[in-house]
Write a protein that holds these residues in place. Sequence first.
Motif, PDB file in Angstrom:
ATOM      1  N   GLY A 193      40.644  74.258  80.184  1.00 16.60           N
ATOM      2  CA  GLY A 193      39.201  74.417  80.325  1.00 16.60           C
ATOM      3  C   GLY A 193      38.757  75.041  81.640  1.00 16.60           C
ATOM      4  O   GLY A 193      37.580  75.319  81.828  1.00 16.60           O
ATOM      5  N   ARG A 194      39.675  75.281  82.540  1.00 16.36           N
ATOM      6  CA  ARG A 194      39.366  75.874  83.848  1.00 16.36           C
ATOM      7  C   ARG A 194      39.651  77.371  83.806  1.00 16.36           C
ATOM      8  O   ARG A 194      40.758  77.793  83.486  1.00 16.36           O
ATOM      9  N   ILE A 195      38.661  78.165  84.139  1.00 16.59           N
ATOM     10  CA  ILE A 195      38.826  79.617  84.118  1.00 16.59           C
ATOM     11  C   ILE A 195      39.611  80.055  85.347  1.00 16.59           C
ATOM     12  O   ILE A 195      39.167  79.863  86.482  1.00 16.59           O
ATOM     13  N   LEU A 196      40.803  80.632  85.110  1.00 16.05           N
ATOM     14  CA  LEU A 196      41.636  81.140  86.195  1.00 16.05           C
ATOM     15  C   LEU A 196      41.327  82.604  86.483  1.00 16.05           C
ATOM     16  O   LEU A 196      41.444  83.056  87.613  1.00 16.05           O
ATOM     17  N   PHE A 197      40.945  83.322  85.428  1.00 16.87           N
ATOM     18  CA  PHE A 197      40.558  84.721  85.577  1.00 16.87           C
ATOM     19  C   PHE A 197      39.492  85.048  84.546  1.00 16.87           C
ATOM     20  O   PHE A 197      39.600  84.662  83.389  1.00 16.87           O
ATOM     21  N   SER A 198      38.476  85.772  84.990  1.00 16.12           N
ATOM     22  CA  SER A 198      37.451  86.279  84.085  1.00 16.12           C
ATOM     23  C   SER A 198      37.054  87.661  84.555  1.00 16.12           C
ATOM     24  O   SER A 198      36.469  87.804  85.637  1.00 16.12           O
ATOM     25  N   GLY A 199      37.383  88.661  83.765  1.00 15.09           N
ATOM     26  CA  GLY A 199      36.978  90.024  84.087  1.00 15.09           C
ATOM     27  C   GLY A 199      35.469  90.192  84.002  1.00 15.09           C
ATOM     28  O   GLY A 199      34.865  90.899  84.806  1.00 15.09           O
ATOM     29  N   ALA A 200      34.850  89.486  83.046  1.00 13.51           N
ATOM     30  CA  ALA A 200      33.402  89.592  82.863  1.00 13.51           C
ATOM     31  C   ALA A 200      32.645  89.051  84.070  1.00 13.51           C
ATOM     32  O   ALA A 200      31.607  89.586  84.453  1.00 13.51           O
ATOM     33  N   ASP A 201      33.166  87.968  84.684  1.00 15.28           N
ATOM     34  CA  ASP A 201      32.503  87.345  85.840  1.00 15.28           C
ATOM     35  C   ASP A 201      33.109  87.791  87.168  1.00 15.28           C
ATOM     36  O   ASP A 201      32.722  87.274  88.220  1.00 15.28           O
ATOM     37  N   ASN A 202      34.095  88.689  87.090  1.00 13.89           N
ATOM     38  CA  ASN A 202      34.788  89.157  88.298  1.00 13.89           C
ATOM     39  C   ASN A 202      35.314  87.970  89.116  1.00 13.89           C
ATOM     40  O   ASN A 202      35.146  87.905  90.330  1.00 13.89           O
ATOM     41  N   ARG A 203      35.958  87.025  88.412  1.00 12.82           N
ATOM     42  CA  ARG A 203      36.471  85.805  89.038  1.00 12.82           C
ATOM     43  C   ARG A 203      37.984  85.742  88.862  1.00 12.82           C
ATOM     44  O   ARG A 203      38.500  85.961  87.772  1.00 12.82           O
ATOM     45  N   SER A 204      38.687  85.423  89.943  1.00 13.31           N
ATOM     46  CA  SER A 204      40.128  85.243  89.882  1.00 13.31           C
ATOM     47  C   SER A 204      40.528  84.170  90.889  1.00 13.31           C
ATOM     48  O   SER A 204      40.353  84.337  92.091  1.00 13.31           O
ATOM     49  N   ILE A 205      41.043  83.061  90.376  1.00 15.03           N
ATOM     50  CA  ILE A 205      41.516  81.966  91.224  1.00 15.03           C
ATOM     51  C   ILE A 205      42.834  82.412  91.868  1.00 15.03           C
ATOM     52  O   ILE A 205      43.719  82.908  91.177  1.00 15.03           O
ATOM     53  N   PRO A 206      42.997  82.236  93.184  1.00 11.46           N
ATOM     54  CA  PRO A 206      44.247  82.642  93.831  1.00 11.46           C
ATOM     55  C   PRO A 206      45.446  81.847  93.294  1.00 11.46           C
ATOM     56  O   PRO A 206      45.285  80.704  92.842  1.00 11.46           O
ATOM     57  N   PRO A 207      46.641  82.429  93.362  1.00  7.37           N
ATOM     58  CA  PRO A 207      47.836  81.768  92.822  1.00  7.37           C
ATOM     59  C   PRO A 207      48.041  80.348  93.344  1.00  7.37           C
ATOM     60  O   PRO A 207      48.378  79.445  92.579  1.00  7.37           O
ATOM     61  N   GLU A 208      47.824  80.133  94.631  1.00  8.06           N
ATOM     62  CA  GLU A 208      48.093  78.814  95.223  1.00  8.06           C
ATOM     63  C   GLU A 208      47.126  77.742  94.752  1.00  8.06           C
ATOM     64  O   GLU A 208      47.367  76.550  94.955  1.00  8.06           O
ATOM     65  N   GLU A 209      46.034  78.133  94.093  1.00  6.65           N
ATOM     66  CA  GLU A 209      45.064  77.156  93.594  1.00  6.65           C
ATOM     67  C   GLU A 209      45.151  76.952  92.080  1.00  6.65           C
ATOM     68  O   GLU A 209      44.355  76.220  91.504  1.00  6.65           O
ATOM     69  N   ARG A 210      46.111  77.590  91.433  1.00  6.72           N
ATOM     70  CA  ARG A 210      46.213  77.515  89.975  1.00  6.72           C
ATOM     71  C   ARG A 210      47.049  76.330  89.483  1.00  6.72           C
ATOM     72  O   ARG A 210      47.021  76.010  88.301  1.00  6.72           O
TER      73      ARG A 210
END
Length: 188
Positions: free
Chosen positions: A59-76
Amino acid sequence: MLEVKMSKKLRDFDLDVEINVRPGEVLALLGENGSGKSTILNLLAGLLTPDEGEITLNGRILFSGADNRSIPPEERNIGYVFQNYALFPHMSAFENVAFGLKRRKIGAGEIQVLVSRMLEELGIGHLVSEKVTDLSGGQRQRVALARALVIQPDLLLLDEPLTALDRKTKEKIRQELREELVKSNKPS
């Protein structure tokens, strides 16, 4: 639950991926060399960025192209065993496995217990003080697997995790890995 719908333009082809993996389910990617298997793992881990799409884990978005959101690797909170193991050559087996726990600011006593237990479970507890450069390929592979598992990841990515192991060890680690994956009830 891992839900993925993403694309990435590569040198030789466009990679379009749609994956759904439920908790406790194991997905294996099969294909020829150069077909994008490792690239998919790197995209999931956040080491590469998709051109578009979405990656959601529990349920946690790690990447969204539509929202220009990308969680860094160390936080995934993703455990990753690389094909080449990616171990720190100047560190011991213990220090390699403890690395992620130290980055999470876990106490020294708890790190000692967690790392020692994991190394024992994988049959390499006696190698705790050895530099990884002094270990065999199979032993290095088990150190890399221990490092990925000890952080209790939400997702475990394995890029050819058993290739350097002898037949007997491969079967033992495969069984232990299967048990660990079922016990964790996390997508892999």
